[in-house]
Design a protein around this motif. Structure first.
Motif, PDB file in Angstrom:
ATOM      1  N   LEU A   1     -14.555  24.588  -4.094  1.00 27.77           N
ATOM      2  CA  LEU A   1     -14.388  24.883  -5.124  1.00 27.77           C
ATOM      3  C   LEU A   1     -13.031  24.403  -5.648  1.00 27.77           C
ATOM      4  N   VAL A   2     -11.874  25.202  -4.572  1.00 30.19           N
ATOM      5  CA  VAL A   2     -10.500  24.691  -5.142  1.00 30.19           C
ATOM      6  C   VAL A   2     -10.054  23.711  -4.822  1.00 30.19           C
TER       7      VAL A   2
ATOM      8  N   MET B   1      -8.544  20.699  -7.804  1.00 28.50           N
ATOM      9  CA  MET B   1      -8.148  19.798  -7.753  1.00 28.50           C
ATOM     10  C   MET B   1      -7.949  18.356  -8.186  1.00 28.50           C
ATOM     11  N   VAL B   2      -9.837  18.063  -7.970  1.00 30.08           N
ATOM     12  CA  VAL B   2     -10.151  16.482  -8.773  1.00 30.08           C
ATOM     13  C   VAL B   2      -9.631  16.251  -9.762  1.00 30.08           C
ATOM     14  N   TYR B   3      -9.766  17.912 -10.818  1.00 32.19           N
ATOM     15  CA  TYR B   3     -10.198  17.870 -11.924  1.00 32.19           C
ATOM     16  C   TYR B   3      -8.179  17.888 -12.575  1.00 32.19           C
TER      17      TYR B   3
ATOM     18  N   PHE C   1      -7.760   4.142 -18.429  1.00 34.55           N
ATOM     19  CA  PHE C   1      -9.686   4.261 -18.099  1.00 34.55           C
ATOM     20  C   PHE C   1      -9.316   4.861 -16.857  1.00 34.55           C
ATOM     21  N   ALA C   2      -8.669   4.689 -15.764  1.00 32.47           N
ATOM     22  CA  ALA C   2      -9.170   5.675 -14.408  1.00 32.47           C
ATOM     23  C   ALA C   2      -9.321   6.556 -14.264  1.00 32.47           C
ATOM     24  N   GLY C   3      -8.554   7.213 -14.592  1.00 31.26           N
ATOM     25  CA  GLY C   3      -8.115   8.813 -14.867  1.00 31.26           C
ATOM     26  C   GLY C   3      -9.517   9.075 -15.621  1.00 31.26           C
ATOM     27  N   ASP C   4     -10.097   8.775 -16.730  1.00 36.34           N
ATOM     28  CA  ASP C   4     -11.510   9.160 -17.546  1.00 36.34           C
ATOM     29  C   ASP C   4     -12.644   8.850 -16.699  1.00 36.34           C
TER      30      ASP C   4
ATOM     31  N   THR D   1     -16.889  15.130 -13.357  1.00 40.64           N
ATOM     32  CA  THR D   1     -18.087  16.187 -13.952  1.00 40.64           C
ATOM     33  C   THR D   1     -19.629  15.896 -13.605  1.00 40.64           C
ATOM     34  N   LYS D   2     -20.322  14.813 -12.654  1.00 37.98           N
ATOM     35  CA  LYS D   2     -21.234  14.319 -11.939  1.00 37.98           C
ATOM     36  C   LYS D   2     -21.017  15.125 -10.443  1.00 37.98           C
TER      37      LYS D   2
END
Ligand SMILES: Cc1cc2nc3c(=O)[nH]c(=O)nc-3n(C[C@H](O)[C@H](O)[C@H](O)COP(=O)(O)OP(=O)(O)OC[C@H]3O[C@@H](n4cnc5c(N)ncnc54)[C@H](O)[C@@H]3O)c2cc1C
Ligand SMILES: Cc1cc2nc3c(=O)[nH]c(=O)nc-3n(C[C@H](O)[C@H](O)[C@H](O)COP(=O)(O)OP(=O)(O)OC[C@H]3O[C@@H](n4cnc5c(N)ncnc54)[C@H](O)[C@@H]3O)c2cc1C
Ligand SMILES: [Ca+2]
Lengths: 665, 665
Positions: A281-282, A286-288, A351-354, A361-362
């Protein structure tokens, strides 16, 4: 807005005309940028509330010396925090409010972006219950201390120790050498009274490597450093000077056992070490963080292009023919070639960030079902994406500055500060080069999977799925499927070729690291290609989905094509090298890109208006919404601190003696 | 140098080892850089004299606020001026002494670089006799005022007027609009009492466009502005903040007729305008200035790489394998790929500057015989060279900074200031893009000459003389004749193709300017290619001529090859596009370049040592000659002005109230 005076009518009028030229509704595009109608309304509300408080004005910010700048930063951040708590914003609302009020990074930034999230992410439930409310309500102010003066990228190399003493049930924190001095933590120099500290955990005689601890640095009563603590500001920097990045030395400082953050690892009363939960989960966190960073890069670049595009519409230079009016800079092909692709890039990064946030999230839903299969790809790609987009934004902002000529060099333009505040984004949260190498390691593995016939993750299927590419006329080069196929072909061929080079090197030197190192320049280049493909795909997906009206849909498509095509022209080397295009097709790409510049030119001012920055948040005389540049530039200059006195001390001390000195003849 | 302490022994030792690795004598290479034994000895002497005066120390320079920085700049510049007059340096000696004492640009810079030379270059003999000694002996201090707030690149667009009044035999100087306000002149804000002013000459009812005048701004007694003069500092900038760039408004200010500089144009007592002499020599002066600028770009970049290379030898990060010592940054291929070509580029730019100065000197001899045939080529090439090399140095310095990771962002590294002081070089003395277009205009003319069978100037003969290029193995790509032929082929094909594009556009739009504008992105690209060829040729010529010993000759050749080959790899797009190389040959170029990096790696520290900067002139903790980085970094930080007080006012004003505020529950 002031009524236009005699000298300034032209500038104001030029911008007015530009806005009339646009073929789409700005407000609709703004909604796309800020997610939707609701997101946009929320952001607007935050900006409106902020606009009511004159204390957030930043007109004088370029004239302050370091201590005053530091204070100014604290003032806006603490006031904003109080107002935000009173108004009761949610997370996004708070972020918008911060964007509207905190024009530059300040001493509370790391408290919000690193300290509190780490407590939440790495504390046990019990620890979270105790510490998180203290932090969220600013009862304590924290920093995040990982980097040491001698240790950055390679976290496992840090030297600060945390030795468990079972007799007192305490950890003893210590800085054993000069190179172990903590160095850089934001807000630690003067602001924070707490810190999340990364130190080597040593218990029962064994060194378990870096772990996370909570350490109080300063008295809650009078803010003086506690015994055993040497702490201070590391000094002035290229930018971010309202932040007190700090140094810290610990001399056998004791903290209770329960101040080790224990979500993922634990030390028992008697000093027994054990692991807990899933460290996977760490990576999710980081991805977030990186996805957010990508969006932020887009918005920072958007600030730069807002300033440069508006100024280029207002600034005129050189008569095209005798007697004619001087041309708006925006009408020079060379200026368009520099700036319009950056407008496209600002959209692309946002947009790439979004897009990455969505993927995240998925994936989180899948993680809930213990399916972590999407994680490695997401993690690897997000590393390179952070690198690609922060590089792009940093370089892009500096290009914007230079496109404003001499005035871009003046603090009044806002661009020097935008650049120098943004520049470290290429270094912190992972040095970009090191991040590219992380992505590359994953790509290399995937290439090896192909060789051994193993399955590939979704985002890497292009390694085996070759598309037929048809380019017979130059307009084919604006077709989305063609553009994606070209980027895929380039990335595929680069990755295949790097796998080969690595294998050759591996056979030659017979050592993993040496082979890796000998291949690393090529590895970086294929990581970039992979990430550029990702951005192109993300942008195209948004361009195909978003927009209610024809006008917005059209302009989004133009921007996506320009982003992709400009990338091909700029990186012609690898596209030609991998034979994704022939030289002749490359020529067509160049022509087609110039056509796109022409189509986007009339939309330029509206495209930057859509990002909806306030004049206050841009903090730029050149980027003013009303275009009344020269009047305000001159006013700003008159306020320069050097003008407070007509004759400065330097005249009496140095100039006069030189001018009046006796001749030695 | 301090004796190495326990923590710092490694860094000092690492640098010591690096110096032992080098295969050539540093001192000999230093002589090549500073022209010869004598030039080097003279420079050494200037540095030695400077080192005796502690007043030139700049240790605290990063901690000063603007007014103190301005004063500090004046202090070093005025002291240096006095000492230089006492010692009696010649021109080069003065320049070396300035390099040793003036670590950053200051308020006297424009007096020396623009004001005095303009008096000399544009004054009549009589005027020179009167004004030049006043300026040279600092009896008056001047600035150079051309740019206006609304007018930069396009000098013919300036608005300030100088109307001749035959009744009083005076010129009336006036600022008619806001946009006519003079803006940017260095040292004009607070320092200068005189200015060379560019204004539109109007006499007998006719506007003759921009001409040059001498105007007194401030009282020689108390330095207050004279009647009709509004003057002040324009405010803080990205860098160069010890300089008081100024604004100026003139309200019908009268000066005697003889304060128009009359070498090239004249106004008689009764207001009759006439031209004199040859304006061609003005172009000669520009060539000289630009050549000096090129050399200066090389030396500025050399400062950047000196810092980054030394630090990369001392900084270690990441264990290559478990248990091993962390690697020196300089051993990462990626770090080599970023930095070593910049070392080569620093040499390239320095030598190319010298090469151009030589050409200039030779041409001056021809000019003496009224043969101006070499001038157009020299003038056109020097424009693009200034652009190419200042771009290269600016981008390169920033790459150096980023290669130092987080510490590069700290003012202590010296790199932020080096960058921000150097950055405007891409804008002043001609915006780089505009300069490229000047070069391109000349190239286009030459291409048209080819088409119509006319003769070509020497430097452009490559347009018609095609070489056969033989590349069968990758080592062929280090052969100088092959490298030159490749650059020639690329430039030739680009220039031919741009001529075609221009003609097509011209036929289509039927307007010179529009056709020019529609071709301008391509035009810039061919100007770059032409200038890169010039640098490659210049570097190769030096590499083949200079060096007494095998060691120096070898390393110069390696650097020249690396510069050329790296350029091919970086600009692969145009080399492939013009079919100068095949994709397969490009792969070989890449490999060969990596081989060169390996060969140059052990020489890296010695190569930067050869530029012989003093620690004081580098002003960088990371670039210290002794490598004792961490000790001094920490000492520097402790001196940060924010550390003067343990608890800052901001705590009482903002933090404490926030932390202690009553809960609203
Ligand atoms: C403004 C700012 C704010 C910061 N805030 C904080 C904070 O709040 N808390 C905190 O703990 N830290 C903070 N940092 C520190 C930051 O995290 C580090 O600077 C970052 O991790 C990079 O490490 P470094 O500076 O040691 O660079 P280094 O690791 O020394 O890197 C230097 C160079 O070496 C190269 N390199 C390094 N390793 C490798 C490798 N394995 N392979 C190839 N090349 C390599 C890099 O690419 C780079 O060019 C901050 C830094 C800055 C500039
Ligand atoms: C630090 C500093 C010191 C200076 N010192 C002095 C001084 O001592 N005395 C003095 O008189 N001036 C000084 N200047 C001003 C300097 O000479 C001008 O900044 C410079 O001439 C560029 O003009 P500009 O700023 O008006 O840029 P602009 O001409 O407005 O250029 C802005 C942009 O437009 C583009 N552009 C302009 N014209 C064209 C064209 N025809 N075709 C295509 N693109 C075009 C440029 O490429 C650039 O991107 C100084 C400037 C700086 C930054
Ligand atoms: Ca002060």
């Amino acid at each position: 807005m002031d009524a236009p005076g005699p000298d300034r009518r032209r500038e104001v009028h030029d911008l007015y005309k530009e806005r009339k030229k646009a073929s789409f509704t700005v407000e609709e595009l703004t909604q796309v940028i800020y997610w939707n109608n609701e997101g946009n309304a929320q952001r607007k509300r935050a900006f409106e509330i902020a606009s009511k408080y004159p204390m957030f004005d930043a007109d004088d910010v370029h004239f302050l010396d370091r201590e005053d700048l530091y204070e100014k930063g604290l003032k806006s951040a603490t006031c904003a925090a109080e107002i935000a708590m009173d108004v009761g914003f949610d997370v996004r609302g708070r972020r918008s409010f911060a964007a509207a009020t905190e024009v530059f990074p300040n001493g509370l930034g790391v408290h919000k972006s690193m300290f509190t999230p780490t407590l939440r992410g790495q504390g046990s439930e019990e620890q979270q219950k105790y510490w998180v409310p203290l932090a969220e309500n600013y009862r304590i102010i924290g920093s995040y201390a990982q980097t040491e003066i001698g240790h950055g990228t390679y976290v496992r190399g840090i030297e600060t120790t945390a030795k468990y003493d079972p007799k007192t049930e305490q950890f003893v924190l210590h800085t054993p050498t000069l190179t172990a001095t903590k160095f850089w933590p934001g807000g630690m120099g003067k602001t924070a009274n707490y810190v999340v500290l990364i130190a080597r955990l040593i218990t029962q005689g064994k060194d378990y490597g870096p772990h996370t601890f909570i350490v109080q640095l300063r008295s809650l009563e009078d803010h003086t450093p506690l015994p055993g603590i040497t702490v201070g500001d590391i000094g002035p920097k290229m930018g971010g000077n309202a932040v007190d990045n700090g140094f810290l030395r610990l001399d056998h400082v004791r903290i209770p056992r329960m101040q080790m953050l224990m979500k993922n690892a634990q030390v028992s009363l008697d000093g027994q070490y054990s692991l807990r939960g899933s460290p996977k989960l760490v990576y999710g966190t980081m991805v977030y963080a990186r996805a957010t960073f990508c969006r932020l890069s887009g918005l920072s670049l958007a600030q730069g292009v807002t300033i440069a595009i508006r100024y280029s519409a207002v600034r005129r230079q050189t008569q095209p023919r005798p007697g004619a009016e001087e041309l708006q800079l925006l009408d020079y092909q060379t200026q368009q070639y520099k700036l319009l692709p950056l407008v496209a890039a600002a959209y692309a990064a946002t947009f790439a960030g979004d897009f990455m946030l969505d993927l995240y999230t998925k994936s989180m839903e899948e993680f809930g079902k213990q399916d972590f299969s999407a994680l490695p790809e997401l993690h690897a790609t997000s590393a390179g994406m952070k690198a690609l987009l922060s590089d792009l934004a940093a370089t892009g902002i500096e290009t914007c500055r230079r496109c404003c000529g001499g005035h871009g060099y003046l603090a009044a333009s806002g661009l020097p500060q935008l650049y120098s505040d943004f520049a470290p984004s290429t270094t912190y949260e992972g040095d970009n080069l090191v991040l590219y190498l992380q992505t590359a390691r994953y790509l290399l593995k995937c290439a090896q999977r192909v060789a051994t016939g193993q399955t590939l993750p979704k985002g890497l299927l292009y390694l085996i799925e070759e598309q037929d590419i048809q380019i017979s006329r130059s307009s084919d080069l604006t077709k989305f499927d063609v553009l994606v196929a070209l980027y895929e072909k380039r990335a595929r061929n680069l990755i295949k070729s790097v796998a080969l080079t690595y294998q050759l090197n591996r056979d030659k030197v017979n050592d993993d690291f040496d082979a890796w190192n000998a291949t690393s320049v090529e590895l970086v280049s294929c990581a970039k290609a992979h990430c550029q493909l990702f951005v192109v795909k993300a942008f195209i997906e948004v361009a195909q989905m978003k927009g209610e009206t024809f006008g917005v849909r059209r302009v989004l498509k133009l921007l996506a094509s320009l982003y992709a095509l400009h990338g091909i022209v700029e990186e012609a080397g690898t596209f030609l090298q991998t034979e994704a295009l022939t030289p002749h097709q490359m020529e067509m790409a160049h022509e087609q890109m110039l056509e796109l510049l022409k189509s986007i030119r009339p939309e330029a001012v509206a495209l930057v208006d859509a990002f909806a920055f306030s004049d206050r948040s841009l903090c730029s005389v050149l980027g003013r919404y009303d275009g009344d540049v020269y009047t305000h530039l001159f006013e700003w200059s008159k306020n320069s601190p050097l003008n407070k006195k007509e004759v400065l001390d330097g005249y009496y001390k140095y100039l006069r003696p030189l001018m009046k000195r006796k001749s030695k003849l």
